[in-house]
Design a protein around this motif. Structure first.
Motif, PDB file in Angstrom:
ATOM      1  N   THR A   1       0.863  -1.194   0.000  1.00  0.00           N
ATOM      2  CA  THR A   1       0.000   0.000   0.000  1.00  0.00           C
ATOM      3  C   THR A   1       0.895   1.238   0.000  1.00  0.00           C
ATOM      4  O   THR A   1       0.832   2.052  -0.898  1.00  0.00           O
ATOM      5  N   HIS A   2       1.782   1.354   0.994  1.00  0.00           N
ATOM      6  CA  HIS A   2       2.672   2.517   1.074  1.00  0.00           C
ATOM      7  C   HIS A   2       4.068   2.088   0.650  1.00  0.00           C
ATOM      8  O   HIS A   2       4.782   1.455   1.414  1.00  0.00           O
ATOM      9  N   GLY A   3       4.436   2.455  -0.567  1.00  0.00           N
ATOM     10  CA  GLY A   3       5.766   2.081  -1.060  1.00  0.00           C
ATOM     11  C   GLY A   3       5.687   0.849  -1.940  1.00  0.00           C
ATOM     12  O   GLY A   3       4.875  -0.052  -1.699  1.00  0.00           O
ATOM     13  N   ILE A   4       6.556   0.828  -2.944  1.00  0.00           N
ATOM     14  CA  ILE A   4       6.512  -0.252  -3.928  1.00  0.00           C
ATOM     15  C   ILE A   4       6.887  -1.598  -3.282  1.00  0.00           C
ATOM     16  O   ILE A   4       7.527  -1.621  -2.226  1.00  0.00           O
ATOM     17  N   PRO A   5       6.525  -2.705  -3.933  1.00  0.00           N
ATOM     18  CA  PRO A   5       6.918  -3.998  -3.375  1.00  0.00           C
ATOM     19  C   PRO A   5       8.399  -4.280  -3.622  1.00  0.00           C
ATOM     20  O   PRO A   5       8.774  -4.615  -4.737  1.00  0.00           O
ATOM     21  N   ASN A   6       9.237  -4.063  -2.640  1.00  0.00           N
ATOM     22  CA  ASN A   6      10.663  -4.421  -2.761  1.00  0.00           C
ATOM     23  C   ASN A   6      11.161  -4.936  -1.404  1.00  0.00           C
ATOM     24  O   ASN A   6      10.410  -4.955  -0.423  1.00  0.00           O
ATOM     25  N   ASP A   7      12.422  -5.337  -1.363  1.00  0.00           N
ATOM     26  CA  ASP A   7      12.970  -5.915  -0.120  1.00  0.00           C
ATOM     27  C   ASP A   7      12.864  -4.926   1.038  1.00  0.00           C
ATOM     28  O   ASP A   7      12.541  -5.287   2.167  1.00  0.00           O
ATOM     29  N   GLN A   8      13.183  -3.673   0.703  1.00  0.00           N
ATOM     30  CA  GLN A   8      13.228  -2.653   1.755  1.00  0.00           C
ATOM     31  C   GLN A   8      11.865  -2.415   2.424  1.00  0.00           C
ATOM     32  O   GLN A   8      11.767  -2.258   3.638  1.00  0.00           O
ATOM     33  N   ASN A   9      10.832  -2.398   1.588  1.00  0.00           N
ATOM     34  CA  ASN A   9       9.497  -2.126   2.138  1.00  0.00           C
ATOM     35  C   ASN A   9       8.834  -3.381   2.722  1.00  0.00           C
ATOM     36  O   ASN A   9       7.802  -3.283   3.382  1.00  0.00           O
ATOM     37  N   ALA A  10       9.420  -4.539   2.433  1.00  0.00           N
ATOM     38  CA  ALA A  10       8.854  -5.778   2.990  1.00  0.00           C
ATOM     39  C   ALA A  10       8.937  -5.728   4.524  1.00  0.00           C
ATOM     40  O   ALA A  10       9.823  -5.091   5.092  1.00  0.00           O
ATOM     41  N   HIS A  11       8.001  -6.402   5.173  1.00  0.00           N
ATOM     42  CA  HIS A  11       8.026  -6.495   6.653  1.00  0.00           C
ATOM     43  C   HIS A  11       8.836  -7.731   7.031  1.00  0.00           C
ATOM     44  O   HIS A  11       8.959  -8.635   6.211  1.00  0.00           O
ATOM     45  N   PRO A  12       9.331  -7.844   8.217  1.00  0.00           N
ATOM     46  CA  PRO A  12       9.241  -6.947   9.377  1.00  0.00           C
ATOM     47  C   PRO A  12      10.110  -5.688   9.204  1.00  0.00           C
ATOM     48  O   PRO A  12      11.093  -5.697   8.465  1.00  0.00           O
ATOM     49  N   HIS A  13       9.675  -4.653   9.963  1.00  0.00           N
ATOM     50  CA  HIS A  13      10.471  -3.423  10.050  1.00  0.00           C
ATOM     51  C   HIS A  13      11.028  -3.317  11.461  1.00  0.00           C
ATOM     52  O   HIS A  13      10.392  -3.746  12.422  1.00  0.00           O
ATOM     53  N   THR A  14      12.208  -2.744  11.546  1.00  0.00           N
ATOM     54  CA  THR A  14      12.859  -2.669  12.860  1.00  0.00           C
ATOM     55  C   THR A  14      13.048  -1.226  13.299  1.00  0.00           C
ATOM     56  O   THR A  14      13.002  -0.303  12.479  1.00  0.00           O
TER      57      THR A  14
END
Ligand code: M6R
Length: 625
Positions: free
Chosen positions: A76-89
């Protein structure tokens, strides 16, 4: 859409998380990741694309941790890439967060946190939660309190999973107008946003209610409100079902699910329709699964309440909306109550004319569609009686309504809805006859005739399925089309819409459905020899007029295809290709005419080499508005 999972116990967490995530694949996603705590250190592994990418990463890293959370993300927020993938820290890399839903005030929080010196690594709304929890944790080093303070600042609907390196014995799960279940094992516990994902390990779950936080350790689950008050809840038993998540020899889940339709119809019909001589019984309290909390199973309106209904409002999206359009026509025809059917997302910001004599019906396969839930909530606020029609007895929708009809489909894995459409239609036939009997608009003889005819439908669908090879051969002749037009009238106008939706979803070919009579008011301009026109043509009140509309298309040199009954010679003369169905009473035809159209879309999609079960950009459960 997005999926959350979690595990802690004696097993290695990564394979369990992966198994759980595999069960959520059908919901649609574009990246996946896990966070585990191993030897006192938080480690995050994530990858854009299919789960197989994450699987390869995990096979390489071989984490042996016993605790972790995982996620499938639908961007939804941000393109589908490794960086935007979850989990976020967080900035310290010690707290990890997975998230479903949308944090509406994330920009404001992001600015505030940036001002406090926190650096962001993704475009997601989720990352603010990781930093916020981290910031609050500094206050008193109490993770539960830090999470509680943080989630109270979030605006939107969301579910979250949180782990922290400093607390490797626990997972926190937060539910705010979303869906999260904790699966209970022996000295191990599981977390999933869809209880399907934990069913392979346990059938005992605790469902989080709205604005609740679960503190999960291997031995214990504690629940707290956002105000910090501890709540007690007994686990429920998950429904058992004859359906399995297995292709059972079919090439795709979609094909299997299309072929399951006779069984699905028989299951749904037999649940409520005992014998044609008996009134339809939608109460069925006795069928409530053991331990289930669904005291609202069945329709519990009194005769007086049913007779007092002045209006019915139906809310749904996509395929469920098409089923509801058929439902409107059936109820108006058999019961004589005015029915409005709305695309649920169109209710927002509108004056909804519901009151205490309205029955509001929400139809949703998943029972989690945010737009549908919002529309129903609005109607509920206005005092309407509520009825849910869903395939998921454990869904949010099931909790929201006073009355509940559960379709007997088992899990529908393919993103494109097929068997649940048929089951929703069956529910509307049952409901219309039921209301007609209770309000006295149907004589016992007419009601009996309708029930007998309804019971004949599964066998007709079996006959259509037996013709799938002919449908395949016909379908691929039109597979190279760029645009396809579907037309139908009356009860089969929704069939035309559903046919077009299936073709779009599965093959990415642009397709539109129109009321056949509307063709000449504009859409006819797009017709030429390159545009196939698919006409749903069934003997009955609108047969001649539909045929005339098809002739108008033929005169524009369109390629002509029909769904028509056996022995319809006029159809054979008029159309280039005819997908035949057994003769059917017009009133019941939507349940049969749609089947060749489902198969047509399936065969075209497969022929074109598309991702049949998980079409691009789509999600099975659309949990954002
Ligand atoms: O779970 P729901 O029935 O509420 O879902 C509604 C739509 O998102 C859904 O029908 C969608 O249109 C399907 N992809 C149709 O195949």
């Amino acid at each position: 859409m997005c999926g959350i999972v979690g595990y802690l116990g004696p097993l290695k967490a990564a394979p369990v998380l992966l198994n759980e995530l595999k069960c959520l694949e059908y919901r649609g996603y574009d990246s996946a990741g896990v966070a585990v705590i191993e030897n006192g250190r938080l480690s995050v592994m994530k990858a854009a694309g299919k789960l197989s990418n994450l699987e390869a990463l995990l096979a390489d890293k071989k984490p042996s941790a016993n605790v972790g959370i995982g996620h499938t993300r639908w961007a939804t927020h941000g393109i589908p890439n490794d960086q935007n993938a979850h989990p976020h820290t967080d900035s310290t890399g010690t707290i990890a967060v997975v998230h479903n839903g949308i944090i509406e005030n994330y920009e404001e929080l992001r600015e505030e946190l940036k001002g406090l010196g926190y650096a962001f690594n993704s475009d997601t709304d989720t990352e603010v939660v990781a930093h916020l929890v981290s910031h609050e944790y500094k206050v008193d080093k109490d993770l539960l309190k830090a999470i509680t303070r943080s989630v109270k600042r979030l605006v939107g609907i969301f579910a979250l999973g949180v782990v922290s390196q400093e607390h490797p014995d626990r997972i926190y799960a937060i539910n705010h107008h979303y869906s999260l279940s904790v699966g209970l094992g022996n000295d191990e516990n599981f977390l999933a946003s869809d209880s399907m994902a934990v069913r392979q390990y346990t059938n005992r779950v605790i469902k989080l209610e709205q604005s609740e936080i679960a503190e999960i350790t291997a031995a214990k689950v504690r629940l707290f409100t956002f105000d910090g008050v501890e709540v007690k809840r007994s686990p429920i038993a998950l429904d058992t079902s004859p359906y399995v998540i297995d292709k059972c020899g079919y090439k795709h889940f979609l094909l299997k699910e299309i072929h399951e339709q006779p069984l699905v119809l028989r299951q749904t019909l037999s649940k409520y329709l005992r014998h044609p001589n008996h009134p339809i019984d939608l109460t069925i309290d006795h069928l409530t699964p053991a331990g289930s909390q669904s005291a609202n199973y069945g329709v519990h309106l009194t005769d007086e309440e049913i007779k007092g209904l002045t209006r019915i409002n139906i809310f749904a999206c996509g395929t469920a909306y098409h089923a509801s359009m058929v439902g409107k026509l059936l109820i108006e025809e058999l019961v004589g109550i005015p029915v409005d059917v709305d695309i649920a997302s169109e209710i927002r910001g509108r004056r909804l004319l519901c009151n205490e004599s309205t029955l509001a019906i929400a139809v949703s396969q998943s029972g989690e569609t945010a737009d549908t839930l919002a529309a129903l909530t609005e109607a509920k606020k206005k005092g309407a009686y509520t009825l849910g029609i869903t395939n998921r007895a454990d869904s949010h929708l099931a909790q929201l309504t006073q009355n509940l009809i559960v379709t007997e489909c088992g899990i529908e894995v393919s993103v494109a809805a097929t068997k649940t459409y048929l089951a929703q239609l069956a529910c509307f036939y049952l409901l219309a006859i039921y209301l007609g009997e209770r309000r006295g608009t149907l004589t016992p003889e007419r009601a009996k005739e309708l029930k007998i005819k309804l019971n004949l439908v599964p066998a007709m669908i079996e006959q259509i399925l037996a013709r799938d090879e002919v449908i395949r051969e016909t379908s691929v002749k039109y597979a190279e089309a760029q645009d396809v037009v579907f037309i139908g009238r009356g009860l089969n106008f929704p069939t035309a819409l559903e046919g077009a939706l299936k073709l779009k979803e599965l093959s990415y070919i642009h397709a539109s459905g129109y009321a056949a009579g509307e063709l000449k008011h504009g859409p006819i301009a797009v017709l030429d020899q390159n545009v196939p026109v698919i006409t749903v043509l069934v003997p009955g009140l609108v047969y001649e007029k539909t045929l005339s509309n098809a002739q108008e298309a033929r005169a524009r040199k369109a390629k002509m295809i029909a769904v028509a009954v056996d022995g319809d010679e006029q159809a054979q003369r008029t159309f280039d290709s005819v997908l035949t169905i057994p003769p059917v009473d017009e009133l019941f035809s939507p349940m049969t005419t749609v089947v060749p159209l489902q198969l047509l879309s399936y065969f075209i999609s497969d022929y074109l080499g598309k991702d049949v079960d998980q079409p691009r950009n789509l999600a099975k459960s659309v949990t954002v508005e």
